[in-house]
Write a protein that holds these residues in place. Structure first.
Motif, PDB file in Angstrom:
ATOM      1  N   LEU A   1       0.820  -1.378  -0.086  1.00  0.00           N
ATOM      2  CA  LEU A   1       0.130  -0.112   0.038  1.00  0.00           C
ATOM      3  C   LEU A   1       0.888   1.194  -0.147  1.00  0.00           C
ATOM      4  O   LEU A   1       2.065   1.243   0.534  1.00  0.00           O
ATOM      5  CB  LEU A   1      -0.908   0.048   1.266  1.00  0.00           C
ATOM      6  N   GLY A   2       0.432   2.344  -0.597  1.00  0.00           N
ATOM      7  CA  GLY A   2       0.901   3.743  -0.410  1.00  0.00           C
ATOM      8  C   GLY A   2       2.277   3.867  -1.258  1.00  0.00           C
ATOM      9  O   GLY A   2       2.244   3.143  -2.133  1.00  0.00           O
TER      10      GLY A   2
ATOM     11  N   ARG B   1     -13.793  -1.433  12.686  1.00  0.00           N
ATOM     12  CA  ARG B   1     -12.466  -1.184  12.920  1.00  0.00           C
ATOM     13  C   ARG B   1     -11.699  -1.645  14.329  1.00  0.00           C
ATOM     14  O   ARG B   1     -11.007  -2.370  14.249  1.00  0.00           O
ATOM     15  CB  ARG B   1     -11.974   0.261  12.832  1.00  0.00           C
ATOM     16  N   ARG B   2     -12.740  -1.344  15.355  1.00  0.00           N
ATOM     17  CA  ARG B   2     -12.053  -1.867  16.741  1.00  0.00           C
ATOM     18  C   ARG B   2     -11.961  -3.214  16.704  1.00  0.00           C
ATOM     19  O   ARG B   2     -10.983  -3.814  17.277  1.00  0.00           O
ATOM     20  CB  ARG B   2     -13.156  -1.127  17.749  1.00  0.00           C
ATOM     21  N   GLN B   3     -13.056  -3.842  16.225  1.00  0.00           N
ATOM     22  CA  GLN B   3     -13.079  -5.331  16.302  1.00  0.00           C
ATOM     23  C   GLN B   3     -11.888  -5.940  15.546  1.00  0.00           C
ATOM     24  O   GLN B   3     -11.336  -6.971  15.985  1.00  0.00           O
ATOM     25  CB  GLN B   3     -14.470  -5.839  15.623  1.00  0.00           C
ATOM     26  N   LEU B   4     -11.598  -5.514  14.412  1.00  0.00           N
ATOM     27  CA  LEU B   4     -10.398  -5.881  13.425  1.00  0.00           C
ATOM     28  C   LEU B   4      -9.158  -5.645  14.401  1.00  0.00           C
ATOM     29  O   LEU B   4      -8.467  -6.556  14.430  1.00  0.00           O
ATOM     30  CB  LEU B   4     -10.393  -5.021  12.336  1.00  0.00           C
ATOM     31  N   THR B   5      -8.997  -4.523  15.144  1.00  0.00           N
ATOM     32  CA  THR B   5      -7.690  -4.165  15.451  1.00  0.00           C
ATOM     33  C   THR B   5      -7.492  -5.101  16.956  1.00  0.00           C
ATOM     34  O   THR B   5      -6.633  -5.377  17.153  1.00  0.00           O
ATOM     35  CB  THR B   5      -7.371  -2.631  15.947  1.00  0.00           C
TER      36      THR B   5
ATOM     37  N   GLU C   1      -3.465   0.071   9.983  1.00  0.00           N
ATOM     38  CA  GLU C   1      -3.438   0.327   8.497  1.00  0.00           C
ATOM     39  C   GLU C   1      -4.282  -0.485   7.633  1.00  0.00           C
ATOM     40  O   GLU C   1      -4.802   0.103   6.858  1.00  0.00           O
ATOM     41  CB  GLU C   1      -1.873   0.509   7.929  1.00  0.00           C
ATOM     42  N   TYR C   2      -4.212  -1.661   7.828  1.00  0.00           N
ATOM     43  CA  TYR C   2      -5.174  -2.585   7.124  1.00  0.00           C
ATOM     44  C   TYR C   2      -6.395  -2.215   7.172  1.00  0.00           C
ATOM     45  O   TYR C   2      -7.301  -2.470   6.559  1.00  0.00           O
ATOM     46  CB  TYR C   2      -4.473  -3.938   7.136  1.00  0.00           C
ATOM     47  N   ALA C   3      -6.766  -2.224   8.590  1.00  0.00           N
ATOM     48  CA  ALA C   3      -8.054  -2.183   8.961  1.00  0.00           C
ATOM     49  C   ALA C   3      -8.661  -0.819   8.426  1.00  0.00           C
ATOM     50  O   ALA C   3      -9.717  -0.743   7.966  1.00  0.00           O
ATOM     51  CB  ALA C   3      -8.350  -1.811  10.682  1.00  0.00           C
ATOM     52  N   GLY C   4      -7.967   0.313   8.202  1.00  0.00           N
ATOM     53  CA  GLY C   4      -8.419   1.377   7.557  1.00  0.00           C
ATOM     54  C   GLY C   4      -8.540   1.298   6.157  1.00  0.00           C
ATOM     55  O   GLY C   4      -9.346   1.764   5.440  1.00  0.00           O
ATOM     56  N   HIS C   5      -7.726   0.482   5.371  1.00  0.00           N
ATOM     57  CA  HIS C   5      -7.551   0.096   4.129  1.00  0.00           C
ATOM     58  C   HIS C   5      -8.904  -0.615   3.814  1.00  0.00           C
ATOM     59  O   HIS C   5      -9.610  -0.200   2.681  1.00  0.00           O
ATOM     60  CB  HIS C   5      -6.405  -0.801   3.704  1.00  0.00           C
ATOM     61  N   LEU C   6      -9.319  -1.627   4.631  1.00  0.00           N
ATOM     62  CA  LEU C   6     -10.584  -2.222   4.366  1.00  0.00           C
ATOM     63  C   LEU C   6     -11.914  -1.328   4.548  1.00  0.00           C
ATOM     64  O   LEU C   6     -12.588  -1.447   3.698  1.00  0.00           O
ATOM     65  CB  LEU C   6     -10.852  -3.424   5.533  1.00  0.00           C
TER      66      LEU C   6
END
Length: 287
Positions: free
Chosen positions: A77-78, A230-234, A241-246
């Motif tokens: 990414l990025g 997002r909180r559940q993912l982290t 970063e990946y959670a934000g990407h998703l």
């Protein structure tokens, strides 16, 4: 010689397999980080050389004698992704390739909500400036990602995801066939292609329904607030970063970025693209 990078990955491998049904093996080369994983291609007469986007010297050797180079986008990414794609583009031009091709994404654009689409747009800008003709394959959203997101649903019968919008889920197999057709018919497209998509755009309500039809179970679609998702993912160890990407993917879907349906893929294939239901039926057992 036609060079394909990333030929041991899911998409690159299938592109080479399909290309070999169209052109002699002696006209095909692959650039891979681990040549040992491409032995099956070497056994068929394909030239296998080590190439790493982070090591320019390896690319000069891997791309030697290229007439066309297909750069299969990397899983990053990025700026890192764009920098490595630029290195591959520069190496293809230096090797004398008369056309550089790249696996981009539908809705690639600098203002996309989805980081990957912004990265693809930046790579396409590098292609425009590279000095040789280019083709950017604007692939539809991989149907395999929808299947991956069904994994949790198959354990709980609840597909819990953020609010979304319609997406033209498209199979790797179809996109590989299309890439092989474009490579074999050099010059068929200049610049970005039209979106290479399946014949319909579906929401995750549709995906849940399809999963239920395939499995015979009731799969309930549940909308999760973005922050909670997002909180559940982290909390489960997913990097922020990946959670934000998703989440960006869902925001882009809500904005209609992936809703386009275009006939170009069907034209390249010579038949209707694979529907998501067929991908789910085939792949659901592996999630």
């Amino acid at each position: 010689m036609i060079i394909v990078t990333g030929a041991t990955g899911l998409l690159g491998r299938q592109i080479v397999e399909r290309l070999l049904t169209r052109v002699p093996a002696g006209q095909v080369g692959v650039s891979v980080r681990d040549p040992g994983k491409a032995q099956a291609f070497a056994d068929q007469g394909v030239r296998v050389r080590r190439g790493d986007f982070a090591e320019a010297a390896t690319l000069a050797h891997a791309f030697e004698g290229a007439t066309q180079v297909l750069i299969v986008s990397i899983d990053a990414l990025g700026e890192e992704a764009v920098r490595r794609h630029r290195a591959a583009i520069d190496a293809a031009v230096a090797a004398g390739a008369r056309r550089v091709l790249y696996t981009s994404h539908m809705a690639a654009g600098a203002s996309s909500h989805f980081q990957a689409c912004r990265d693809h747009a930046a790579t396409e800008e590098a292609l425009r400036k590279c000095g040789v003709p280019f083709t950017s394959l604007r692939n539809g959203f991989y149907a395999a990602n929808a299947v991956r997101l069904l994994a949790q649903a198959m354990r709980s019968d609840h597909l819990v995801l953020p609010a979304d919008g319609p997406v033209s889920w498209t199979s790797h197999e179809d996109l590989a066939d299309a890439a092989a057709a474009v490579l074999a018919g050099e010059g068929r497209f200049d610049g970005p292609t039209p979106p290479l998509t399946a014949a319909e755009a579906l929401t995750f309500d549709d995906v849940a329904r399809i999963a239920g039809e395939v499995t015979g179970r009731t799969v309930t679609r549940v909308v999760a607030p973005d922050d909670a998702f997002r909180r559940q993912l982290t909390e489960h160890g997913v990097p922020d970063e990946y959670a934000g990407h998703l989440l960006g993917m869902f925001a882009a879907a809500r904005a209609g970025e992936f809703a386009t349906v275009d006939p170009t893929l069907a034209t390249l294939l010579g038949h209707a693209p694979t529907p998501l239901s067929a991908v789910v039926r085939k792949d659901l057992a592996t999630v």
